[in-house]
Structure formats: structure tokens, C-alpha cells
Design a protein around this motif. Structure first.
Motif, mmCIF file in Angstrom:
data_model
loop_
_atom_site.group_PDB
_atom_site.id
_atom_site.type_symbol
_atom_site.label_atom_id
_atom_site.label_comp_id
_atom_site.label_asym_id
_atom_site.label_seq_id
_atom_site.Cartn_x
_atom_site.Cartn_y
_atom_site.Cartn_z
ATOM 1 N N ILE A 46 -47.052 8.946 7.591
ATOM 2 C CA ILE A 46 -46.034 8.216 8.484
ATOM 3 C C ILE A 46 -44.948 7.741 7.765
ATOM 4 C CG2 ILE A 46 -45.904 6.194 10.004
ATOM 5 C CD1 ILE A 46 -48.518 6.960 11.194
ATOM 6 N N ALA A 47 -43.644 7.714 8.085
ATOM 7 C CA ALA A 47 -42.365 7.162 7.615
ATOM 8 C C ALA A 47 -42.458 5.854 8.136
ATOM 9 C CB ALA A 47 -41.243 8.130 7.826
ATOM 10 N N MET A 48 -42.602 4.854 7.317
ATOM 11 C CA MET A 48 -42.877 3.556 7.564
ATOM 12 C C MET A 48 -42.657 2.551 6.502
ATOM 13 S SD MET A 48 -46.170 1.951 9.314
ATOM 14 C CE MET A 48 -46.162 0.383 10.314
ATOM 15 N N PRO A 101 -38.886 2.461 20.238
ATOM 16 C CA PRO A 101 -38.352 3.610 21.153
ATOM 17 C C PRO A 101 -39.226 4.640 21.109
ATOM 18 C CG PRO A 101 -36.602 2.860 19.597
ATOM 19 C CD PRO A 101 -37.913 1.994 19.275
ATOM 20 N N SER A 102 -39.060 5.749 21.553
ATOM 21 C CA SER A 102 -39.908 6.643 21.841
ATOM 22 C C SER A 102 -39.743 7.628 20.548
ATOM 23 C CB SER A 102 -39.492 7.604 22.932
ATOM 24 O OG SER A 102 -40.237 8.899 23.148
ATOM 25 N N GLY A 103 -40.603 8.429 20.070
ATOM 26 C CA GLY A 103 -40.756 9.198 19.038
ATOM 27 C C GLY A 103 -40.432 8.449 17.626
ATOM 28 N N THR A 104 -41.098 7.152 17.556
ATOM 29 C CA THR A 104 -40.930 6.441 16.029
ATOM 30 C C THR A 104 -42.241 6.327 15.534
ATOM 31 O OG1 THR A 104 -41.095 4.412 17.593
ATOM 32 C CG2 THR A 104 -38.976 5.044 16.923
ATOM 33 N N GLY A 105 -43.132 6.938 16.161
ATOM 34 C CA GLY A 105 -44.368 7.048 15.381
ATOM 35 C C GLY A 105 -45.589 6.168 16.118
ATOM 36 N N LYS A 106 -45.488 5.789 16.983
ATOM 37 C CA LYS A 106 -46.599 5.029 17.693
ATOM 38 C C LYS A 106 -48.004 5.847 17.725
ATOM 39 C CE LYS A 106 -44.080 3.685 21.034
ATOM 40 N NZ LYS A 106 -42.918 4.221 20.884
ATOM 41 N N SER A 107 -47.948 6.874 18.510
ATOM 42 C CA SER A 107 -49.174 7.480 18.661
ATOM 43 C C SER A 107 -49.545 8.032 17.400
ATOM 44 C CB SER A 107 -48.840 8.882 19.592
ATOM 45 O OG SER A 107 -48.250 8.288 20.828
ATOM 46 N N SER A 108 -48.719 8.505 16.500
ATOM 47 C CA SER A 108 -49.095 8.963 15.101
ATOM 48 C C SER A 108 -49.766 7.930 14.523
ATOM 49 C CB SER A 108 -47.887 9.581 14.380
ATOM 50 O OG SER A 108 -47.134 10.419 15.396
ATOM 51 N N PHE A 109 -49.138 6.816 14.614
ATOM 52 C CA PHE A 109 -49.958 5.646 13.851
ATOM 53 C C PHE A 109 -51.280 5.311 14.371
ATOM 54 C CE2 PHE A 109 -50.851 1.206 13.522
ATOM 55 C CZ PHE A 109 -50.361 0.891 12.140
HETATM 56 N N1 ATP Z 1 -42.349 7.273 11.506
HETATM 57 C C1 ATP Z 1 -42.727 8.803 11.550
HETATM 58 N N2 ATP Z 1 -43.311 9.057 10.253
HETATM 59 C C2 ATP Z 1 -43.534 10.669 10.426
HETATM 60 N N3 ATP Z 1 -43.437 11.262 11.571
HETATM 61 C C3 ATP Z 1 -43.041 10.550 12.500
HETATM 62 C C4 ATP Z 1 -42.753 9.341 12.736
HETATM 63 N N4 ATP Z 1 -42.351 9.015 14.091
HETATM 64 C C5 ATP Z 1 -42.397 10.144 14.468
HETATM 65 N N5 ATP Z 1 -42.822 11.292 13.810
HETATM 66 C C6 ATP Z 1 -43.127 12.499 14.245
HETATM 67 O O1 ATP Z 1 -42.589 12.641 15.569
HETATM 68 C C7 ATP Z 1 -43.520 13.027 16.552
HETATM 69 C C8 ATP Z 1 -43.601 12.242 17.712
HETATM 70 O O2 ATP Z 1 -44.239 10.949 17.123
HETATM 71 P P1 ATP Z 1 -45.027 10.046 18.053
HETATM 72 O O3 ATP Z 1 -45.418 10.722 19.190
HETATM 73 O O4 ATP Z 1 -45.896 9.287 17.346
HETATM 74 O O5 ATP Z 1 -43.844 8.969 18.664
HETATM 75 P P2 ATP Z 1 -44.125 7.835 19.828
HETATM 76 O O6 ATP Z 1 -43.503 6.643 19.264
HETATM 77 O O7 ATP Z 1 -45.464 7.674 20.246
HETATM 78 O O8 ATP Z 1 -43.371 8.226 20.891
HETATM 79 P P3 ATP Z 1 -43.505 7.954 22.530
HETATM 80 O O9 ATP Z 1 -43.176 6.636 22.655
HETATM 81 O O10 ATP Z 1 -42.516 8.619 23.112
HETATM 82 O O11 ATP Z 1 -44.970 8.169 22.844
HETATM 83 C C9 ATP Z 1 -44.810 13.411 16.025
HETATM 84 O O12 ATP Z 1 -44.891 14.548 15.714
HETATM 85 C C10 ATP Z 1 -44.502 12.657 14.440
HETATM 86 O O13 ATP Z 1 -45.082 13.625 13.626
#
Ligand code: ATP
Ligand code: MG
Length: 479
Positions: free
Chosen positions: A189-191, A229-237
Motif C-alpha cells: 500500500i502506497a501510504m 476519495p475513491s480509489g485511495t486504498g481504503k478497501s486494500s488497507f
Molecule cells: N494507496 C494505495 N496503494 C497501492 N495501491 C492502491 C492504493 N490505493 C488504491 N490502490 C489500488 O487501486 C485499486 C482500488 O483501491 P481500493 O479499492 O482500495 O480503493 P478505495 O479507497 O477502497 O476506493 P472506494 O472508495 O471506491 O471503495 C486497488 O486495486 C489498489 O491496489
């Protein structure tokens, strides 16, 4: 010659000699031999008692205690430090396991008492000073029990539970489960590394303090709010967190919960050592797309604090933004740790470039950095996607990232219309990200401005450090 009789000179010579002696002891590792001999000398004056733990019982069945002690001993750091031990490959790639050798002696410390274990053929023999036995033996064996249980638990396969719509009263709150195999880890995770380390040490102290809280008879829990915001890695976290703790995941879909008591039931039916997740809580609250009331959700959060089923659980809530959420949800003490997930900055970009493209540096990096300094920003998911699509040509990947960053809001809209409208469509209806979603769609310049106001340079640069990890009193106590 008189200088030889000078007391200061003699003192100086003595110091030099002692210093050199110490250097020789350390450099030649003679120090270990001296320590060993001293221990043998000390042991000579103590009476020891021996306890044998055989591998099999009288009817040749496996002795469970032997297994537990074996698992426990192999986890001790003293195995690593002993004169010799066995090395084996583990299940995971590159994993190396340390395993006791027959006749190996392992030393352990417990409540200030020194304990020795001797690994004989089919027996593990515990050697303890008679003077310590009464005080230490019973709690020490209990300690071994709980540690080996935890280690066994860590090895098992994880599960992902999802709630399904119930039919009739007796079907309320039913969980369906599948194997949980999400590969995300904290390393991927990029953080901000500082923040990542804080989270990891918070979780580590959560695991350690569990014993402490058990002893106090207190419920041991931890709750996190991930917002950004969406796609920032919450679910991955969340996946990384579950993998780190080796906990099962219970993902609650609030639209499938019939009422407040159904939600309570779901919590009661979950097992200990699990991560309970409610994603997009802000959306449910603002859309009112769930039959559960706000007070039902608050009780659910607090249920972790007051009921028995709060034990050994981590609860995670995600939101796109905190601004439009009822303050009761956010009040101090309700959710222990708040973590902000910002859009991608240059540091996160470098982490992604390293993991997606194997790039530590590149001649285009300064240009990318400059664009980030000017305030353009995409989510890590968007940048990751561009990198994956161009993974065979790092230069092309970087150029496409630069292009997307330069075109910014409008460009991103074009880049993501398809994905966002299918994958994330319904998420964007609420509060903070509702305005942002316009940008991701086609709402044009005003929405871009609005979006920048919310998530622009200022926030990414200055507020992520201060807001991203809010420790409150409760948490510190827990840690
Ligand atoms: N901080 C991060 N570091 C590495 N990969 C990331 C990061 N954020 C997002 N990604 C990649 O982008 C994709 C979507 O990320 P993720 O589902 O975790 O975002 P989210 O914050 O949960 O979005 P949403 O709010 O739409 O649910 C994943 O495949 C993940 O690998
Ligand atoms: Mg998500």
C-alpha cells in the motif's frame, strides 16, 4: 623511571588494559564463553526440578501439550540466538523456519524466572529452579497455551463473510463465507511511511495488550475510520489489516440488514478474532438506503465497547468524506483511530512506480514531481491502472501518468468514465464525494474547482500529516 610509580600513570595503564581486555572479549566472542561458564557456576548453587512433556500418552495418542510447547518454543527469539538450530523452508515463498534440533537447549524468561527446555527424543523437558516453581510454573504453562493458540490461529486460512438477506425470523443475520485470499499487505500500500508504521505499531500493541486486558477482565477492541476519495486504498488497507492480524473479515452490507436488531444479531453471530467492516457508511447515512437507524449504527459501534462480543475484534468503517456525517458518529471515543486516505502525491507515486513498474528512479521523475507540486492529483488507483496498462514500457507509463496529471480533472473524467460509472457509480451519490463525483463524470470546470477546494493541494500537502492519524486518549490507553 619514577613515572612508573606515579599513581595517575598506573590508573591510566589499568584503564587502557581493561579497555583492551573488553575489546578482545567482544571481538573474539570470548564474552559468550565467559557468560556461559558464569551461568554454569551459578547453576551449581541452585536446586532444579524437571518436568517431562512426552510426545505421546500411554495409549500412544498425541499429547496436545507437547504440540503447544513445541509451537511456543519454536517462536522464541532464543531459538535464533542458540548455538545451533535447524532451518527449513516454509509454505510462503522465501519463508525460512527455525526448528528445534534434538538435544537443543532453549532458554526462556518468565516473570523474572529463568526456565530451560531440553528437546530430547520425543520429550520436551522443562527445567526450573525449585525456588521459582510454585510462583511461576502454573502461569507459565497458561502463557504457553495462549501463545501457541494464537500462533496456530495465525497459520489457518482466512475467511471472508458476507451477510445475505434473511427470509423469515430465523434467517435473520445470516453470514455466507468464502476463502479470503486478498493479497494486499501494508508493504504493497502506497501510504506515508510514518503513518504506516504508526498503524502497524498500533496493531502490534493491540495484539500484545490483549493478554493484559483479558487479565483485567476488560473487553479488548479497536475501531478504525478510513476516509478519503475513491480509489485511495481504503478497501486494500482493510485487506492488509486482516492479513496482518490473520483475522477473518465480516463485510456488512447495510442494505441487506432488515432492522437494528438484525444488525446486532450479525455482530453476535460473528466470531472472535475478526475484522468487522462497514464500507461507505456516509453513503448509507445520507441516502438512508438502509433499514438501520442512526442510533442502531451508533449502538452497533458502542456494542463493541460494552458487550462480550466486542472481544478480540477490530471494526473498520470507510467513508469518502467526514464533512457531511452526523457528528455523533465522529465524536471522540466512538471510533478509536481516524485515518485519512489522500489522493496520490509524489511520494505515493514513487511507491507505486516501484511496485508496479520496478522503477526506483527515472529521468521523468522530476517532471512528475513538478506537476504534483502544482497541485494536480489523481488517486493511487488511477495511477496504478495507467502503470499496469503500460507495464511493458516504463517510459510510456510515466508519460501517460504525466498526461493524465496535466489534463487533471477533465482528463481524469475521460480516463475513468467507464470504470467509475460501472465500478463505483452508486458510491458517488453522497455528501463530500458527491461534488467530487461530478469531476469524475462530466460536470466541468465548476465541479473541478469545487473538487480542488475539497481535495486540492492544500489538503494533500498540509493536512494529511496532521489529520491522518488522530490518536485519542482511549487509544493511547489501549496501546
Ligand atoms: N494507496 C494505495 N496503494 C497501492 N495501491 C492502491 C492504493 N490505493 C488504491 N490502490 C489500488 O487501486 C485499486 C482500488 O483501491 P481500493 O479499492 O482500495 O480503493 P478505495 O479507497 O477502497 O476506493 P472506494 O472508495 O471506491 O471503495 C486497488 O486495486 C489498489 O491496489
Ligand atoms: Mg473501497
Amino acid at each position: 623511571m619514577t613515572i612508573l610509580y606515579n599513581p595517575f600513570f598506573l590508573l591510566f595503564i589499568t584503564f587502557v588494559f581493561l579497555f583492551l581486555f573488553r575489546v578482545v572479549l567482544i571481538k573474539t566472542e570470548l564474552i559468550f564463553t565467559v557468560k556461559k561458564k558464569w551461568r554454569l557456576f551459578e547453576d551449581y548453587f541452585h536446586v532444579y526440578q524437571l518436568f517431562k512433556v512426552p510426545k505421546f500418552n500411554e495409549s500412544m495418542q498425541r499429547n496436545q501439550l507437547y504440540h503447544k510447547v513445541f509451537v511456543y518454543l519454536n517462536s522464541l527469539t532464543s531459538v535464533e540466538d542458540s548455538d545451533f538450530t535447524n532451518l527449513f523452508t516454509g509454505k510462503k515463498p522465501n519463508e525460512i523456519l527455525l526448528r528445534l534440533d534434538p538435544n537443543q537447549i532453549i532458554e526462556d524468561d518468565f516473570l523474572g524466572a529463568k526456565i530451560l527446555w531440553i528437546n530430547e527424543d520425543n520429550n520436551l523437558v522443562l527445567k526450573i529452579r525449585k525456588a521459582d516453581k510454585r510462583r511461576v510454573l502454573r502461569p507459565y504453562l497458561q502463557h504457553i497455551h495462549s501463545i501457541s493458540d494464537d500462533l496456530d490461529e495465525k497459520k489457518r486460512d482466512l475467511k471472508l463473510y458476507m451477510n445475505v438477506v434473511g427470509h423469515g425470523d430465523d434467517q435473520k443475520g445470516r453470514w455466507r463465507c468464502v476463502p479470503f485470499t486478498h493479497p494486499s499487505t501494508f508493504e504493497t500500500i502506497a501510504m506515508e511511511s510514518d503513518l504506516k508504521n504508526k498503524v502497524k505499531s498500533d496493531l502490534e500493541s493491540f495484539l500484545k495488550a490483549k493478554q493484559y486486558y483479558h487479565r483485567l477482565g476488560r473487553v479488548w477492541k479497536r475501531s478504525y475510520l478510513l476516509y478519503g476519495p475513491s480509489g485511495t486504498g481504503k478497501s486494500s488497507f482493510i485487506a492488509a489489516l486482516a492479513n496482518f492480524l490473520s483475522y477473518d473479515v465480516y463485510d456488512i452490507d447495510l442494505s441487506k440488514v432488515s432492522d437494528d436488531s438484525d444488525l446486532k444479531l450479525l455482530l453476535l453471530q460473528s466470531s472472535a478474532k475478526s475484522v468487522i467492516v462497514i464500507e461507505d457508511l456516509d453513503r448509507y447515512l445520507s441516502e438512508k438506503s438502509t433499514a438501520v437507524s442512526l442510533s442502531g449504527i451508533l449502538n452497533f459501534m458502542d456494542g463493541m465497547l460494552t458487550s462480550n462480543c466486542g472481544e478480540e475484534r477490530v471494526m473498520v468503517f470507510t467513508m469518502n468524506g467526514k464533512d457531511h456525517v452526523d457528528q455523533a458518529v465522529l465524536r471522540p471515543g466512538r471510533i478509536d483511530v481516524h485515518i485519512h486516505f489522500p489522493l496520490c502525491d509524489f511520494t505515493a507515486f514513487k511507491t507505486l512506480a516501484n511496485s508496479y513498474l520496478g522503477l526506483k528512479d527515472h529521468k521523468l521523475f522530476p517532471q512528475v514531481e513538478e506537476i504534483f507540486q502544482n497541485g494536480s492529483s489523481l488517486s493511487p488507483a488511477e495511477i496504478g491502472e495507467l502503470m499496469i496498462a503500460n507495464r511493458n514500457s516504463p517510459s510510456r507509463a510515466l508519460k501517460s501518468v504525466i498526461h493524465a496529471l496535466q489534463t487533471d480533472g477533465d482528463g481524469r473524467g475521460a480516463l475513468n468514465i467507464g470504470r467509475r460509472s460501472t465500478e463505483n457509480g452508486p458510491r458517488k451519490l453522497s455528501g463530500e464525494m458527491g461534488e467530487g463525483s461530478g469531476v469524475f463524470g462530466k460536470e466541468g470546470a465548476n465541479a473541478v474547482k469545487e473538487f480542488k477546494k475539497l481535495y486540492g493541494l492544500l489538503r494533500v500537502k498540509s493536512s494529511r500529516k496532521s489529520q491522518s492519524f488522530d490518536l485519542n486518549g482511549d487509544q493511547k490507553e489501549g496501546g
